[in-house]
Design an enzyme around this catalytic site. Structure first.
Site, PDB file in Angstrom:
ATOM      1  N   GLY A 298       0.882  -1.303   0.102  1.00 42.33           N
ATOM      2  CA  GLY A 298      -0.017  -0.471  -0.018  1.00 42.33           C
ATOM      3  C   GLY A 298       0.856   1.062  -0.211  1.00 42.33           C
ATOM      4  O   GLY A 298       2.066   1.515  -0.401  1.00 42.33           O
ATOM      5  N   GLY A 299       0.332   2.675   0.960  1.00 43.95           N
ATOM      6  CA  GLY A 299       1.215   3.229   0.611  1.00 43.95           C
ATOM      7  C   GLY A 299       2.808   3.418   1.429  1.00 43.95           C
ATOM      8  O   GLY A 299       3.563   4.370   1.052  1.00 43.95           O
TER       9      GLY A 299
ATOM     10  N   GLY B 290      23.776   9.390 -31.326  1.00 42.65           N
ATOM     11  CA  GLY B 290      23.657   9.593 -30.781  1.00 42.65           C
ATOM     12  C   GLY B 290      24.242   9.684 -29.076  1.00 42.65           C
ATOM     13  O   GLY B 290      24.166   9.961 -28.693  1.00 42.65           O
ATOM     14  N   ALA B 291      24.294   7.269 -29.196  1.00 40.56           N
ATOM     15  CA  ALA B 291      24.397   7.180 -27.806  1.00 40.56           C
ATOM     16  C   ALA B 291      26.086   7.291 -27.700  1.00 40.56           C
ATOM     17  O   ALA B 291      26.745   7.394 -26.107  1.00 40.56           O
ATOM     18  CB  ALA B 291      24.456   5.557 -28.146  1.00 40.56           C
TER      19      ALA B 291
END
Length: 545
Positions: free
Chosen positions: A208-209, A443-444
């Site tokens: 949960g939280g 681009g790498a």
């Protein structure tokens, strides 16, 4: 005459023939005690009684249940984590204030979490350890206040925080008060982020939280077979999606270390986890204003790793293990890898160079040929940002043929996620050293700590290839339709499949023999200790999340 009766609400109650209590029954789940009435105790005796109750936690029966699951108790964990005798506890007498649903009859001092400070190998750390034997470690208003207090103290004295999580979640009986407690912790996690290191050890359920506090911290470590993390459990998943799934499948250590990437690493058991975290802690600076730890080093900085000269295969498409490069360059071959089972095409972790903590990022040619993809970009970006936040120099080993192509990557947002890594490197002001071992394409190449992103020192081995793409693809585009493709490919290789074109432009500072890599890096790190560079003032950047 004394007679003894058994009661469902109290394990053992003794009455006189006149009906007067000789013992004080406990209404805590699994907790029992037998003490004289409070009015007959001195203040010192009452204090010691409460302290004893606090140390006993949920009682012997629940401790046995904890051990039967292969788990240590909250106090046993702290004993192993911290230096012997160094723990100083806070708020051992704190009790919850809930009076609903019979909770006023179930009170145990400490309220299910042990908090304080201690030392790991002589260095200060603040800690909390949730006690599953007390109300299942559930978080109440006062439980949260105890955690918040040590987080506040940690920020005041600029020391790390380690949380040992073993909790069933919010204490339902307290309603919104327990939810407020979680939010108070979350806020402190955020304020401490990038200021002091925060570590989370998941040593039981975390649902949960409760999962969001560890998620904000810098590192999450789990224990195999006994720890779980999920927002909604198997029962809720089944009722909503009709999926049948176990706790382990949904949120076990294997899932979060190899599939989701939520966890940094998993260990065999509680003892292994605590010992490994002690070792890991030695790499960390205490806060964002101190220098990284510097240990005495007996591994010569001029040690020649001659095996590296023969590591790179002649066939540029043949893989090799980047771990071999790392182990032969770093001090004593010791490397603490983070997320080793997730996004294996990139390697991140801590090492030491001449005794100094260094963060490593390295492409792994054995996985997806070393391509960057969505998961690898996210993994490496978060690592680079942690290192930069805490003044840890970054050493990058580059062998990357580009970003992984395909519809799944494009539709999954590889553009945005790849930009995270670019942003992280470009933003970083710590010393940045890069070594190109083979491919640095497209681009790498730019993304992986290139000179253009303020790289301080950029080297290439003689086997380095810095180009827009591999020779075959490039030639097929440039010379499409020609009959001499093979010859043109040889020409392209001769011109671009080597580090000289980049060296001529100053994009690499030097072409070095692999055997000399360790010495050059150690020397550069020494020079860069006084590096002074800053970014323009801003409230914060807008990293592509």
């Amino acid at each position: 005459m004394i007679r003894t009766i058994l009661s469902r609400s109290a394990p053992l109650v003794k009455l006189t023939t006149r009906g007067r209590f000789l013992g004080t029954p406990s209404f805590s789940r699994g907790f029992s005690t037998s003490h004289p009435p409070k009015e007959h105790l001195t203040v010192s005796q009452r204090i010691e009684q409460k302290r004893k109750q606090s140390k006993e936690g949920g009682g012997e029966k629940r401790v046995e249940q904890q051990h039967a699951k292969g788990k240590l108790t909250a106090r046993e964990r702290l004993d192993l984590l911290l230096d012997n005798g160094s723990f100083r506890e806070y708020d051992a007498f704190v009790e919850h204030r809930c009076v609903d649903f019979g909770m006023e009859k179930q009170v145990i001092p400490g309220d299910g979490v042990i908090t304080g400070h201690g030392y790991i190998n002589g260095r200060l750390v603040f800690v909390y350890s949730q006690d599953f034997t007390v109300f299942g470690g559930s978080l109440s208003e006062t439980h949260a206040q105890k955690i918040c207090k040590i987080m506040d103290k940690a920020m005041q004295v600029q020391a790390p925080v380690i949380g040992l999580n073993d909790s069933g979640g919010a204490r339902i009986q307290e309603g919104v008060a327990s939810l407020a407690g979680y939010a108070e912790i979350f806020q402190r996690n955020v304020m401490a982020s990038g200021v002091i290191p925060q570590l989370s050890l998941i040593m039981g359920p975390c649902a949960g939280g409760a999962v969001y506090s560890p998620a904000i911290t810098d590192f999450i470590f789990m224990v195999k077979d006994t720890s779980y993390m999920f927002v909604t459990g198997p029962d809720v998943v089944k009722s909503v999606t009709h999926e049948e799934v176990t706790q382990e499948q949904l949120g076990g250590a294997k899932t979060h270390t190899s599939v989701s990437g939520v966890a940094s690493k998993a260990f065999e058991n509680d003892i292994d986890a605590l010992q490994q975290v002690r070792n890991f802690f030695d790499f960390l600076p205490l806060n964002n204003t101190t220098e990284v730890p510097q240990l005495e080093c007996t591994d010569p900085i001029d040690r020649k790793a001659t095996a590296l000269d023969f590591l790179i295969p002649e066939d540029p498409n043949k893989p090799y293990d980047m771990h071999e490069v790392i182990s032969k360059v770093v001090d004593h071959g010791e490397f603490f890898e983070i997320q080793p089972d997730y996004a294996k095409n990139i390697i991140v972790g801590f090492c030491r160079m001449n005794g100094q903590t260094v963060g490593i990022v390295a492409n792994q040619p054995r996985e997806l040929a070393g391509c960057l993809d969505i998961n690898a970009s996210i993994k490496a970006a978060r690592w680079v940002r942690f290192c930069d936040a805490f003044n840890v120099p970054i050493l990058t080993f580059v062998d990357v043929p580009g970003f992984l192509p395909g519809t799944s990557q494009e539709h999954g947002g590889v553009i945005t996620h790849g930009a995270k890594l670019l942003y992280a490197y470009a933003e970083a002001t710590v010393p940045k050293i890069a070594v190109i071992t083979r491919k640095a394409y497209g681009g790498a190449y730019d993304v992986m700590s290139s000179k253009h992103l303020r790289g301080d020192v950029n080297y290439s081995w003689p086997t380095g290839q810095l180009a827009v793409m591999g020779s075959k693809g490039a030639v097929e585009i440039i010379f499409r339709g020609r009959d001499d493709i093979k010859q043109q490919e040889l020409n392209y290789n001769e011109k671009f499949a080597n580090p000289l074109p980049a060296a001529r432009r100053g994009f690499v500072d030097d072409i070095i023999l692999p055997r000399d890599t360790r010495q050059r890096i150690c020397e550069d790190l020494e020079v860069l200790k006084t590096k002074d560079i800053s970014n323009p003032w801003k409230k914060h950047g807008n990293i592509p999340l």
